[in-house]
Scaffold this motif. Structure first.
Motif, mmCIF file in Angstrom:
data_model
loop_
_atom_site.group_PDB
_atom_site.id
_atom_site.type_symbol
_atom_site.label_atom_id
_atom_site.label_comp_id
_atom_site.label_asym_id
_atom_site.label_seq_id
_atom_site.Cartn_x
_atom_site.Cartn_y
_atom_site.Cartn_z
ATOM 1 N N LEU A 58 0.838 -1.187 0.000
ATOM 2 C CA LEU A 58 0.000 0.000 0.000
ATOM 3 C C LEU A 58 0.883 1.251 0.000
ATOM 4 C CD1 LEU A 58 -3.050 0.518 0.253
ATOM 5 C CD2 LEU A 58 -2.781 0.450 2.733
ATOM 6 N N THR A 59 0.569 2.195 -0.910
ATOM 7 C CA THR A 59 1.441 3.367 -1.009
ATOM 8 C C THR A 59 0.790 4.659 -0.524
ATOM 9 O OG1 THR A 59 0.763 3.628 -3.304
ATOM 10 C CG2 THR A 59 2.815 2.439 -2.902
ATOM 11 N N GLY A 60 -0.488 4.621 -0.205
ATOM 12 C CA GLY A 60 -1.118 5.847 0.286
ATOM 13 C C GLY A 60 -2.598 5.643 0.530
ATOM 14 N N VAL A 61 -3.190 6.615 1.194
ATOM 15 C CA VAL A 61 -4.621 6.560 1.512
ATOM 16 C C VAL A 61 -5.280 7.868 1.096
ATOM 17 C CG1 VAL A 61 -6.345 6.131 3.301
ATOM 18 C CG2 VAL A 61 -4.027 5.213 3.577
ATOM 19 N N GLY A 62 -6.360 7.755 0.323
ATOM 20 C CA GLY A 62 -7.153 8.930 -0.047
ATOM 21 C C GLY A 62 -8.520 8.816 0.611
ATOM 22 N N ILE A 63 -9.000 9.924 1.175
ATOM 23 C CA ILE A 63 -10.284 9.891 1.871
ATOM 24 C C ILE A 63 -11.197 10.987 1.320
ATOM 25 C CG2 ILE A 63 -11.435 9.922 4.117
ATOM 26 C CD1 ILE A 63 -8.638 9.710 5.411
ATOM 27 N N GLY A 64 -12.403 10.603 0.959
ATOM 28 C CA GLY A 64 -13.449 11.575 0.653
ATOM 29 C C GLY A 64 -14.459 11.506 1.776
ATOM 30 N N SER A 65 -14.835 12.658 2.328
ATOM 31 C CA SER A 65 -15.739 12.634 3.469
ATOM 32 C C SER A 65 -16.903 13.597 3.304
ATOM 33 C CB SER A 65 -14.971 13.004 4.749
ATOM 34 O OG SER A 65 -15.859 13.055 5.860
ATOM 35 N N ALA A 66 -18.040 13.172 3.861
ATOM 36 C CA ALA A 66 -19.174 14.081 3.975
ATOM 37 C C ALA A 66 -18.741 15.256 4.851
ATOM 38 C CB ALA A 66 -20.358 13.351 4.610
ATOM 39 N N GLY A 67 -19.268 16.414 4.559
ATOM 40 C CA GLY A 67 -18.843 17.623 5.260
ATOM 41 C C GLY A 67 -19.782 18.022 6.375
ATOM 42 N N PRO A 68 -19.517 19.164 7.007
ATOM 43 C CA PRO A 68 -18.377 20.039 6.727
ATOM 44 C C PRO A 68 -17.050 19.395 7.130
ATOM 45 C CG PRO A 68 -19.994 21.109 8.191
ATOM 46 C CD PRO A 68 -20.387 19.693 8.063
ATOM 47 N N LEU A 69 -15.989 19.875 6.477
ATOM 48 C CA LEU A 69 -14.673 19.410 6.859
ATOM 49 C C LEU A 69 -13.663 20.547 6.768
ATOM 50 C CD1 LEU A 69 -13.286 16.996 4.094
ATOM 51 C CD2 LEU A 69 -15.134 18.588 3.710
#
Ligand SMILES: [Zn+2]
Length: 318
Positions: A58-69
């Protein structure tokens, strides 16, 4: 090289292992439990296991999140997860997967980036045609958005770029929970459309027996619009007019040539897309705005996962 993509929704967390080619090698979705932090830990533990992380790991982690952020601080406060207020999501994931780069963006920004990278109307179309700038919009219980300019997500200095739901289209309109007046979200989100339809006689327009055991929600409103119930059609018309105004505003600023719409309300298909395209054609002024293309998502919920992965893969996606 594999990246872990995580999608933090209000009721479900999803994750996928994504290769630079866009191949998904594993995926998992969990309902958010009482303890959202425990759900996150379970999600990561179950998907990021040795053997599933590819040859070179594993070379990295991307996160999309519900907001607000707050992207600068790496914190999120999803409306539907009350226990997470300014929750340090990026740090929490870093602690679960030490020594890996972690990137965080809004869920709608990830949807836009995912559509650009893997959708039918994004990069693949751009390779063959004129599309350069993509605006992704999620029309659901709220309205979010994200912009991809020349293949790169434009997140802005605070990470909040793309808040199309809070462009005001009616100075005499309702007050929005954000504090402004007449935001698109107060007219075109699912709950706003339902509220307006009910206030304008939607229930009375449909025979009482029809309501037995039936939810009063945007899906039911879409079904009635499809059946030709006038007040339901008007609700979609009104939402389309407001969305169209906001889309043209964004298009004029960024010379957007491609808009992709996702989210629960967009799942109604032509019920939204037909009046929306008409509203844009009717309202568009300058010549360059007439080449604006508007399509429904081609990836569904996967758009957010692809976008989260692309955050980490940067300009390496092939
Ligand atoms: Zn607002």
């Amino acid at each position: 090289m594999t990246v872990l993509a995580i999608d933090i929704g209000g009721t479900k967390f999803a994750a996928a292992m994504v290769e630079p080619t866009g191949l998904i090698t594993a995926r998992l979705e969990l309902p958010v439990g009482q303890d959202a932090t425990a759900t996150l830990a379970e999600l990561v533990a179950r998907i990021a296991v040795p053997g599933l992380t590819g040859e070179s790991g594993l070379t990295g982690v991307g996160i999309g999140s519900a907001g607000p952020l707050n992207v600068l601080a790496g914190t999120v406060s999803p409306v539907n997860i009350p226990s997470w207020r300014e929750f340090p999501l990026a740090k929490a994931v870093s602690e679960l997967l030490p020594e890996l780069p972690v990137r965080l963006a809004g869920d709608a920004q990830c949807m836009a980036l995912g559509e650009w990278w893997q959708g039918s109307y994004g990069k693949r179309a751009a390779d063959a045609g004129p599309y350069k700038t993509l605006l992704g919009i999620v029309v659901s219980t709220g309205i979010g958005g994200g912009v991809v300019v020349d293949g790169a997500p434009y997140l802005g200095p605070t990470g909040n770029a793309g808040h199309i739901g809070h462009i005001s289209v009616d100075r005499d309109g309702d007050t929005c929970p954000c504090g402004a007046t007449g935001c698109v979200e107060t007219i075109a989100s699912g709950p706003s459309m339902v509220r307006w339809a009910l206030a304008n006689g939607w229930r009375r327009a449909v025979e009482p027996s029809f309501w037995a055991g039936r939810a009063v929600d945007a899906r039911a409103l879409a079904a009635d619009a499809k059946r030709g119930i006038p007040v339901a059609r008007l609700a979609f018309q009104r939402a389309s007019d407001a969305l169209g105004t906001a889309i043209l505003t964004a298009a004029a600023l960024f010379d957007v040539d491609n808009v992709v719409i996702g989210g629960g309300v967009a799942a109604s298909g032509p019920t939204l897309m037909v009046p929306l395209r008409q509203a844009i054609a009717r309202q568009a002024g300058m010549d360059f705005l007439h080449r604006l293309r508007v399509d429904a998502t081609s990836l569904g919920r996967d758009a957010g996962l692809f976008g989260a992965a692309a955050l980490v893969l940067g300009d390496q996606p092939s």
